[in-house]
Design an enzyme around this catalytic site. Structure first.
Site, PDB file in Angstrom:
ATOM      1  N   ALA A  97       3.529 -43.354 -22.440  1.00 14.20           N
ATOM      2  CA  ALA A  97       4.383 -43.393 -21.245  1.00 14.20           C
ATOM      3  C   ALA A  97       5.792 -43.904 -21.544  1.00 14.20           C
ATOM      4  O   ALA A  97       6.746 -43.525 -20.852  1.00 14.20           O
ATOM      5  CB  ALA A  97       3.729 -44.246 -20.171  1.00 14.20           C
ATOM      6  N   HIS A 122       2.484 -36.550 -29.589  1.00 13.91           N
ATOM      7  CA  HIS A 122       1.833 -36.563 -28.271  1.00 13.91           C
ATOM      8  C   HIS A 122       0.491 -35.862 -28.376  1.00 13.91           C
ATOM      9  O   HIS A 122       0.319 -34.967 -29.204  1.00 13.91           O
ATOM     10  CB  HIS A 122       2.708 -35.874 -27.219  1.00 13.91           C
ATOM     11  CG  HIS A 122       3.994 -36.586 -27.019  1.00 13.91           C
ATOM     12  ND1 HIS A 122       4.074 -37.776 -26.327  1.00 13.91           N
ATOM     13  CD2 HIS A 122       5.244 -36.318 -27.460  1.00 13.91           C
ATOM     14  CE1 HIS A 122       5.324 -38.192 -26.345  1.00 13.91           C
ATOM     15  NE2 HIS A 122       6.053 -37.332 -27.027  1.00 13.91           N
ATOM     16  N   ARG A 130     -10.476 -42.157 -21.237  1.00 16.34           N
ATOM     17  CA  ARG A 130      -9.475 -41.895 -20.206  1.00 16.34           C
ATOM     18  C   ARG A 130      -9.119 -40.412 -20.162  1.00 16.34           C
ATOM     19  O   ARG A 130      -8.646 -39.858 -21.146  1.00 16.34           O
ATOM     20  CB  ARG A 130      -8.218 -42.713 -20.495  1.00 16.34           C
ATOM     21  CG  ARG A 130      -7.074 -42.442 -19.552  1.00 16.34           C
ATOM     22  CD  ARG A 130      -5.840 -43.251 -19.959  1.00 16.34           C
ATOM     23  NE  ARG A 130      -4.709 -42.829 -19.175  1.00 16.34           N
ATOM     24  CZ  ARG A 130      -3.553 -42.433 -19.682  1.00 16.34           C
ATOM     25  NH1 ARG A 130      -3.373 -42.417 -20.984  1.00 16.34           N
ATOM     26  NH2 ARG A 130      -2.576 -42.067 -18.894  1.00 16.34           N
ATOM     27  N   ASN A 140       3.451 -42.466 -31.247  1.00 22.55           N
ATOM     28  CA  ASN A 140       3.109 -41.882 -29.957  1.00 22.55           C
ATOM     29  C   ASN A 140       3.513 -42.943 -28.941  1.00 22.55           C
ATOM     30  O   ASN A 140       2.759 -43.875 -28.675  1.00 22.55           O
ATOM     31  CB  ASN A 140       1.619 -41.565 -29.846  1.00 22.55           C
ATOM     32  CG  ASN A 140       1.284 -40.919 -28.515  1.00 22.55           C
ATOM     33  OD1 ASN A 140       2.044 -41.012 -27.564  1.00 22.55           O
ATOM     34  ND2 ASN A 140       0.133 -40.278 -28.448  1.00 22.55           N
ATOM     35  N   TYR A 171      -6.813 -35.642 -22.695  1.00 24.54           N
ATOM     36  CA  TYR A 171      -6.634 -36.295 -23.989  1.00 24.54           C
ATOM     37  C   TYR A 171      -7.789 -36.099 -24.963  1.00 24.54           C
ATOM     38  O   TYR A 171      -7.709 -36.554 -26.102  1.00 24.54           O
ATOM     39  CB  TYR A 171      -6.377 -37.790 -23.782  1.00 24.54           C
ATOM     40  CG  TYR A 171      -5.168 -38.051 -22.920  1.00 24.54           C
ATOM     41  CD1 TYR A 171      -3.890 -37.766 -23.392  1.00 24.54           C
ATOM     42  CD2 TYR A 171      -5.302 -38.542 -21.635  1.00 24.54           C
ATOM     43  CE1 TYR A 171      -2.772 -37.988 -22.594  1.00 24.54           C
ATOM     44  CE2 TYR A 171      -4.184 -38.766 -20.831  1.00 24.54           C
ATOM     45  CZ  TYR A 171      -2.935 -38.486 -21.319  1.00 24.54           C
ATOM     46  OH  TYR A 171      -1.833 -38.702 -20.535  1.00 24.54           O
ATOM     47  N   GLU A 181       7.769 -38.078 -33.573  1.00 28.96           N
ATOM     48  CA  GLU A 181       7.229 -38.365 -32.237  1.00 28.96           C
ATOM     49  C   GLU A 181       5.964 -37.528 -32.042  1.00 28.96           C
ATOM     50  O   GLU A 181       5.979 -36.315 -32.268  1.00 28.96           O
ATOM     51  CB  GLU A 181       8.274 -38.006 -31.181  1.00 28.96           C
ATOM     52  CG  GLU A 181       7.819 -38.218 -29.769  1.00 28.96           C
ATOM     53  CD  GLU A 181       8.870 -37.787 -28.753  1.00 28.96           C
ATOM     54  OE1 GLU A 181       8.583 -37.878 -27.560  1.00 28.96           O
ATOM     55  OE2 GLU A 181       9.975 -37.352 -29.148  1.00 28.96           O
ATOM     56  N   ARG A 240       3.401 -30.530 -18.419  1.00 28.44           N
ATOM     57  CA  ARG A 240       2.853 -31.474 -17.451  1.00 28.44           C
ATOM     58  C   ARG A 240       3.894 -31.821 -16.384  1.00 28.44           C
ATOM     59  O   ARG A 240       4.869 -31.114 -16.200  1.00 28.44           O
ATOM     60  CB  ARG A 240       2.340 -32.709 -18.193  1.00 28.44           C
ATOM     61  CG  ARG A 240       1.156 -32.328 -19.112  1.00 28.44           C
ATOM     62  CD  ARG A 240       0.499 -33.479 -19.770  1.00 28.44           C
ATOM     63  NE  ARG A 240      -0.059 -34.374 -18.760  1.00 28.44           N
ATOM     64  CZ  ARG A 240      -0.417 -35.623 -19.032  1.00 28.44           C
ATOM     65  NH1 ARG A 240      -0.271 -36.114 -20.241  1.00 28.44           N
ATOM     66  NH2 ARG A 240      -0.919 -36.387 -18.093  1.00 28.44           N
ATOM     67  N   PRO A 283       1.128 -47.441 -24.978  1.00 26.14           N
ATOM     68  CA  PRO A 283       0.244 -47.946 -23.929  1.00 26.14           C
ATOM     69  C   PRO A 283      -0.891 -46.988 -23.563  1.00 26.14           C
ATOM     70  O   PRO A 283      -0.717 -45.774 -23.545  1.00 26.14           O
ATOM     71  CB  PRO A 283       1.176 -48.168 -22.737  1.00 26.14           C
ATOM     72  CG  PRO A 283       2.373 -47.339 -23.011  1.00 26.14           C
ATOM     73  CD  PRO A 283       2.500 -47.257 -24.491  1.00 26.14           C
ATOM     74  N   ASN A 284      -2.019 -47.593 -23.308  1.00 28.41           N
ATOM     75  CA  ASN A 284      -3.245 -46.939 -22.857  1.00 28.41           C
ATOM     76  C   ASN A 284      -3.959 -46.125 -23.925  1.00 28.41           C
ATOM     77  O   ASN A 284      -5.029 -45.578 -23.659  1.00 28.41           O
ATOM     78  CB  ASN A 284      -3.004 -46.070 -21.608  1.00 28.41           C
ATOM     79  CG  ASN A 284      -2.555 -46.897 -20.436  1.00 28.41           C
ATOM     80  OD1 ASN A 284      -3.157 -47.923 -20.145  1.00 28.41           O
ATOM     81  ND2 ASN A 284      -1.490 -46.476 -19.789  1.00 28.41           N
TER      82      ASN A 284
END
Length: 126
Positions: free
Chosen positions: A80, A103, A21, A77, A26, A101, A110, A13-14
């Protein structure tokens, strides 16, 4: 000639908002930029990519399930959903192929809610 390996590439998502964003977290690279680079590297490395982005947990789970027996590995990825989705982790585990995985930020540095990953226990690497 060797058979090309098939990789499922999933963007959560996103990630369609990359480049716009929170560029301070990012960066300014877009999802199209990332996919273009992945395709170029895959071509020279003997991989065929099946690339998807979805904001919907259910769509991601369905995509993964539909690839059972059809892919040799997964790059994901989960965004969230990394921190919330047992369903995605279970679907990935059912594929029984290596999962990496990915990121774009250091999630361990974070917010504390980002420190747990449901995907990490079944991933070959992060």
């Amino acid at each position: 000639m060797a058979e090309r390996r098939r990789l499922l590439v999933l963007h959560g998502p996103n990630l369609q908002l990359l480049g716009k964003r929170q560029p301070e977290i990012y960066g300014t690279t877009t999802l199209d930029d990332i996919n273009r680079t992945l395709r170029e590297r895959a071509e020279t490395s003997g991989f065929d990519l099946d690339i998807h982005q979805s904001n919907s947990e259910g769509s991601i789970v369905t995509l993964i399930g539909d690839r059972l027996g059809k892919v040799d590995g997964v790059l994901i990825n989960p965004a969230a959903y990394t921190h919330t989705s047992v369903a995605i982790a279970d679907a990935l585990a059912a594929l029984a192929v290596p999962v990496i995985e990915i990121h774009l930020s250091n999630v361990a540095a974070r917010e504390s809610f980002r420190h747990h990953s449901y995907v990490a226990p079944i991933a070959a690497g992060t």
